[in-house]
Design an enzyme around this catalytic site. Structure first.
Site, PDB file in Angstrom:
ATOM      1  N   GLU A 174      -8.595   0.537  -3.133  1.00  0.00           N
ATOM      2  CA  GLU A 174      -9.455   0.586  -1.948  1.00  0.00           C
ATOM      3  C   GLU A 174     -10.323   1.822  -2.059  1.00  0.00           C
ATOM      4  O   GLU A 174      -9.819   2.912  -2.374  1.00  0.00           O
ATOM      5  CB  GLU A 174      -8.620   0.700  -0.678  1.00  0.00           C
ATOM      6  CG  GLU A 174      -7.823  -0.525  -0.346  1.00  0.00           C
ATOM      7  CD  GLU A 174      -6.945  -0.289   0.881  1.00  0.00           C
ATOM      8  OE1 GLU A 174      -7.038   0.789   1.504  1.00  0.00           O
ATOM      9  OE2 GLU A 174      -6.164  -1.176   1.193  1.00  0.00           O
ATOM     10  N   ARG A 228      -7.250  12.892   0.670  1.00  0.00           N
ATOM     11  CA  ARG A 228      -6.192  13.419   1.543  1.00  0.00           C
ATOM     12  C   ARG A 228      -4.800  12.926   1.157  1.00  0.00           C
ATOM     13  O   ARG A 228      -3.817  13.547   1.503  1.00  0.00           O
ATOM     14  CB  ARG A 228      -6.489  13.105   3.009  1.00  0.00           C
ATOM     15  CG  ARG A 228      -6.348  11.648   3.352  1.00  0.00           C
ATOM     16  CD  ARG A 228      -6.355  11.463   4.846  1.00  0.00           C
ATOM     17  NE  ARG A 228      -7.682  11.606   5.412  1.00  0.00           N
ATOM     18  CZ  ARG A 228      -8.096  10.918   6.483  1.00  0.00           C
ATOM     19  NH1 ARG A 228      -7.276  10.092   7.087  1.00  0.00           N
ATOM     20  NH2 ARG A 228      -9.300  11.059   6.945  1.00  0.00           N
ATOM     21  N   ARG A 237      -9.387   8.044  -1.138  1.00  0.00           N
ATOM     22  CA  ARG A 237     -10.390   8.467  -0.154  1.00  0.00           C
ATOM     23  C   ARG A 237     -11.268   9.552  -0.739  1.00  0.00           C
ATOM     24  O   ARG A 237     -10.846  10.323  -1.605  1.00  0.00           O
ATOM     25  CB  ARG A 237      -9.701   8.985   1.114  1.00  0.00           C
ATOM     26  CG  ARG A 237      -8.931   7.932   1.876  1.00  0.00           C
ATOM     27  CD  ARG A 237      -8.441   8.498   3.197  1.00  0.00           C
ATOM     28  NE  ARG A 237      -9.520   8.603   4.147  1.00  0.00           N
ATOM     29  CZ  ARG A 237      -9.728   7.735   5.156  1.00  0.00           C
ATOM     30  NH1 ARG A 237      -8.910   6.726   5.356  1.00  0.00           N
ATOM     31  NH2 ARG A 237     -10.755   7.899   5.958  1.00  0.00           N
ATOM     32  N   ASN A 256       0.859  -1.187   0.000  1.00  0.00           N
ATOM     33  CA  ASN A 256       0.000   0.000   0.000  1.00  0.00           C
ATOM     34  C   ASN A 256       0.897   1.240   0.000  1.00  0.00           C
ATOM     35  O   ASN A 256       1.695   1.439   0.913  1.00  0.00           O
ATOM     36  CB  ASN A 256      -0.894  -0.027   1.249  1.00  0.00           C
ATOM     37  CG  ASN A 256      -1.821   1.166   1.321  1.00  0.00           C
ATOM     38  OD1 ASN A 256      -1.391   2.292   1.115  1.00  0.00           O
ATOM     39  ND2 ASN A 256      -3.075   0.930   1.625  1.00  0.00           N
ATOM     40  N   GLU A 264     -11.183  -9.285   2.887  1.00  0.00           N
ATOM     41  CA  GLU A 264      -9.896  -8.951   3.502  1.00  0.00           C
ATOM     42  C   GLU A 264     -10.170  -8.774   4.980  1.00  0.00           C
ATOM     43  O   GLU A 264     -10.977  -7.917   5.378  1.00  0.00           O
ATOM     44  CB  GLU A 264      -9.316  -7.669   2.903  1.00  0.00           C
ATOM     45  CG  GLU A 264      -7.983  -7.301   3.568  1.00  0.00           C
ATOM     46  CD  GLU A 264      -7.308  -6.066   2.974  1.00  0.00           C
ATOM     47  OE1 GLU A 264      -7.581  -5.716   1.807  1.00  0.00           O
ATOM     48  OE2 GLU A 264      -6.504  -5.447   3.701  1.00  0.00           O
ATOM     49  N   HIS A 302      -5.527   3.612  -1.736  1.00  0.00           N
ATOM     50  CA  HIS A 302      -6.857   3.967  -1.218  1.00  0.00           C
ATOM     51  C   HIS A 302      -7.194   5.376  -1.681  1.00  0.00           C
ATOM     52  O   HIS A 302      -6.587   6.351  -1.236  1.00  0.00           O
ATOM     53  CB  HIS A 302      -6.823   3.878   0.320  1.00  0.00           C
ATOM     54  CG  HIS A 302      -8.136   4.137   0.973  1.00  0.00           C
ATOM     55  ND1 HIS A 302      -8.317   4.049   2.329  1.00  0.00           N
ATOM     56  CD2 HIS A 302      -9.345   4.478   0.472  1.00  0.00           C
ATOM     57  CE1 HIS A 302      -9.576   4.314   2.632  1.00  0.00           C
ATOM     58  NE2 HIS A 302     -10.218   4.597   1.520  1.00  0.00           N
ATOM     59  N   GLY A 318       1.066  -1.408   4.363  1.00  0.00           N
ATOM     60  CA  GLY A 318       1.497  -0.078   3.977  1.00  0.00           C
ATOM     61  C   GLY A 318       2.442   0.551   4.974  1.00  0.00           C
ATOM     62  O   GLY A 318       3.639   0.663   4.741  1.00  0.00           O
ATOM     63  N   HIS A 319       1.890   0.948   6.119  1.00  0.00           N
ATOM     64  CA  HIS A 319       2.631   1.781   7.073  1.00  0.00           C
ATOM     65  C   HIS A 319       4.022   1.242   7.416  1.00  0.00           C
ATOM     66  O   HIS A 319       5.008   1.981   7.370  1.00  0.00           O
ATOM     67  CB  HIS A 319       1.799   1.943   8.356  1.00  0.00           C
ATOM     68  CG  HIS A 319       2.417   2.875   9.341  1.00  0.00           C
ATOM     69  ND1 HIS A 319       2.149   4.220   9.376  1.00  0.00           N
ATOM     70  CD2 HIS A 319       3.326   2.641  10.310  1.00  0.00           C
ATOM     71  CE1 HIS A 319       2.871   4.785  10.324  1.00  0.00           C
ATOM     72  NE2 HIS A 319       3.581   3.846  10.917  1.00  0.00           N
ATOM     73  N   HIS A 374      -3.776  -4.550   7.694  1.00  0.00           N
ATOM     74  CA  HIS A 374      -3.904  -3.418   8.612  1.00  0.00           C
ATOM     75  C   HIS A 374      -3.079  -3.650   9.874  1.00  0.00           C
ATOM     76  O   HIS A 374      -3.335  -4.592  10.617  1.00  0.00           O
ATOM     77  CB  HIS A 374      -5.347  -3.089   9.009  1.00  0.00           C
ATOM     78  CG  HIS A 374      -5.514  -1.619   9.274  1.00  0.00           C
ATOM     79  ND1 HIS A 374      -5.066  -1.028  10.405  1.00  0.00           N
ATOM     80  CD2 HIS A 374      -6.015  -0.636   8.492  1.00  0.00           C
ATOM     81  CE1 HIS A 374      -5.298   0.273  10.337  1.00  0.00           C
ATOM     82  NE2 HIS A 374      -5.872   0.543   9.186  1.00  0.00           N
ATOM     83  N   GLY A 375      -2.089  -2.801  10.040  1.00  0.00           N
ATOM     84  CA  GLY A 375      -1.249  -2.874  11.235  1.00  0.00           C
ATOM     85  C   GLY A 375      -0.238  -4.005  11.214  1.00  0.00           C
ATOM     86  O   GLY A 375       0.402  -4.270  12.236  1.00  0.00           O
ATOM     87  N   ASP A 421      -0.054   4.502  -0.085  1.00  0.00           N
ATOM     88  CA  ASP A 421      -0.737   5.745   0.320  1.00  0.00           C
ATOM     89  C   ASP A 421       0.177   6.731   1.046  1.00  0.00           C
ATOM     90  O   ASP A 421       0.081   7.941   0.856  1.00  0.00           O
ATOM     91  CB  ASP A 421      -1.906   5.449   1.278  1.00  0.00           C
ATOM     92  CG  ASP A 421      -3.015   4.657   0.638  1.00  0.00           C
ATOM     93  OD1 ASP A 421      -2.992   4.464  -0.591  1.00  0.00           O
ATOM     94  OD2 ASP A 421      -3.921   4.225   1.380  1.00  0.00           O
ATOM     95  N   HIS A 422       1.039   6.192   1.914  1.00  0.00           N
ATOM     96  CA  HIS A 422       1.849   7.099   2.743  1.00  0.00           C
ATOM     97  C   HIS A 422       2.828   7.927   1.916  1.00  0.00           C
ATOM     98  O   HIS A 422       3.240   9.006   2.347  1.00  0.00           O
ATOM     99  CB  HIS A 422       2.632   6.312   3.797  1.00  0.00           C
ATOM    100  CG  HIS A 422       1.804   5.939   4.998  1.00  0.00           C
ATOM    101  ND1 HIS A 422       0.441   6.041   5.047  1.00  0.00           N
ATOM    102  CD2 HIS A 422       2.178   5.451   6.210  1.00  0.00           C
ATOM    103  CE1 HIS A 422       0.002   5.637   6.224  1.00  0.00           C
ATOM    104  NE2 HIS A 422       1.040   5.262   6.957  1.00  0.00           N
ATOM    105  N   THR A 463      -8.285   3.592   8.456  1.00  0.00           N
ATOM    106  CA  THR A 463      -9.521   2.806   8.439  1.00  0.00           C
ATOM    107  C   THR A 463      -9.655   2.073   9.778  1.00  0.00           C
ATOM    108  O   THR A 463      -8.869   1.189  10.090  1.00  0.00           O
ATOM    109  CB  THR A 463      -9.467   1.790   7.273  1.00  0.00           C
ATOM    110  OG1 THR A 463      -8.994   2.477   6.125  1.00  0.00           O
ATOM    111  CG2 THR A 463     -10.837   1.215   6.994  1.00  0.00           C
TER     112      THR A 463
HETATM  113  N1  PXP Z   1      -5.894  -3.000   4.008  1.00  0.00           N
HETATM  114  C1  PXP Z   1      -6.828  -2.013   4.031  1.00  0.00           C
HETATM  115  C2  PXP Z   1      -8.203  -2.319   3.551  1.00  0.00           C
HETATM  116  C3  PXP Z   1      -6.505  -0.717   4.497  1.00  0.00           C
HETATM  117  O1  PXP Z   1      -7.447   0.247   4.520  1.00  0.00           O
HETATM  118  C4  PXP Z   1      -5.172  -0.467   4.887  1.00  0.00           C
HETATM  119  C5  PXP Z   1      -4.784   0.914   5.355  1.00  0.00           C
HETATM  120  O2  PXP Z   1      -5.033   1.845   4.367  1.00  0.00           O
HETATM  121  C6  PXP Z   1      -4.244  -1.509   4.821  1.00  0.00           C
HETATM  122  C7  PXP Z   1      -4.630  -2.777   4.400  1.00  0.00           C
HETATM  123  C8  PXP Z   1      -2.797  -1.312   5.198  1.00  0.00           C
HETATM  124  O3  PXP Z   1      -2.670  -1.015   6.552  1.00  0.00           O
HETATM  125  P1  PXP Z   1      -1.253  -0.567   7.124  1.00  0.00           P
HETATM  126  O4  PXP Z   1      -0.917   0.750   6.500  1.00  0.00           O
HETATM  127  O5  PXP Z   1      -1.492  -0.468   8.596  1.00  0.00           O
HETATM  128  O6  PXP Z   1      -0.268  -1.638   6.756  1.00  0.00           O
END
Ligand code: PXP
Length: 245
Positions: A71, A50, A46, A8, A152, A44, A217-218, A195-196, A10-11, A102
């Site tokens: 996303e 953003r 949004r 991901n 997911e 993503h 992502g993060h 996520h996380g 996005d960052h 999210t």
């Molecule tokens: N999956 C989905 C559906 C998400 O919304 C996100 C965060 O945008 C992620 C995965 C990735 O999460 P993280 O950035 O915490 O790895």
């Protein structure tokens, strides 16, 4: 089955938007992630734009050579955008303008009719559909009902349990994802997770039989900012040296 990695990006767009200029470009980051061996790119878009912009998704579609997972919120406007851009897959996520990220899964069970309509439209336009849900029986059943191809699992609670260091909470969250992956497979739903997830906790989820892809992502972008920093600083020093007399 080898678990795939979707990165991901996005960052990278978040950093760019901090200055509203052209760099760093998430499209460049996506290409580098692909060269490093990832299996897909996730972005993503949004509703408040953003971080990722419409232009990013359109360019990603043209440039990346793996798999594009878009996303987005479950709205008519976003569905039209997806049909126009043709990602390989759309992941429907809940969106709340005030949230930092999210926060929970989509409550598929609470709006099956509306979701079923949107999902059918996407599938009729050759876009696979995933729904981002908490690992709960009702949500898995509802995901089948609305016609999703993939689910997911939101691993936020799992990663929070890992950070808190509670073995009991951790094993409960891992078991929930394990059990719901089995249930999903009974319904013919394919299962991803995200996520996380980070370098320390990812092994628990990657080891679950039936999980196909992890979207991360993060932790990857955060680490890239550090381990990629050496080269970035040296190149900047070189650029400064060249300008010196
Ligand atoms: N999956 C989905 C559906 C998400 O919304 C996100 C965060 O945008 C992620 C995965 C990735 O999460 P993280 O950035 O915490 O790895």
């Amino acid at each position: 089955m080898a678990v795939k990695l979707g990165v991901n990006i996005d960052h990278i767009a978040t950093i760019r938007e901090a200055r509203k200029i052209r760099e760093p470009d998430p499209v460049t980051a996506a290409v580098l992630a692909e060269l490093a061996g990832c299996h897909g790119i996730t972005a993503h878009l949004r509703e408040d734009r953003r971080h990722i912009q419409d232009r990013d998704v359109r360019l990603l579609r043209g440039v990346i050579t793996t798999h594009l997972n878009l996303e987005m919120a479950a709205s008519q406007e976003m569905v039209q955008f997806a049909i126009d851009v043709q990602p390989d897959m759309v992941t429907l996520v809940p969106e709340n303008r005030q949230e930092i990220t999210t926060e929970g899964g989509l409550n598929v069970a609470a709006k099956t009719e509306e979701l079923a309509r949107l999902i059918m439209t996407l599938k009729n336009n050759d876009i696979a559909v995933s729904v981002f849900i908490d690992p709960e029986t009702d949500q898995v059943k509802a995901s089948k009902k609305v016609g999703a191809d993939f689910i997911e699992f939101h691993t936020g609670k799992f990663s929070a349990a890992y950070e808190m260091g509670s073995i009991q909470d951790l094993s409960r969250e891992v078991s929930a994802i394990q059990d719901m992956t089995v249930l999903a497979s009974k319904y013919g739903l394919r299962a991803n997770a995200g996520h996380g997830l980070n370098y320390r906790n990812v092994g628990y989820i990657a080891a679950i039989e039936g999980i196909e892809e992890l979207n991360i992502g993060h932790s990857i972008i955060g680490r890239a900012a550090l381990v990629g920093m050496d080269r970035a600083v040296k190149e900047m020093l070189d650029a400064i040296r060249r300008a010196e007399h």
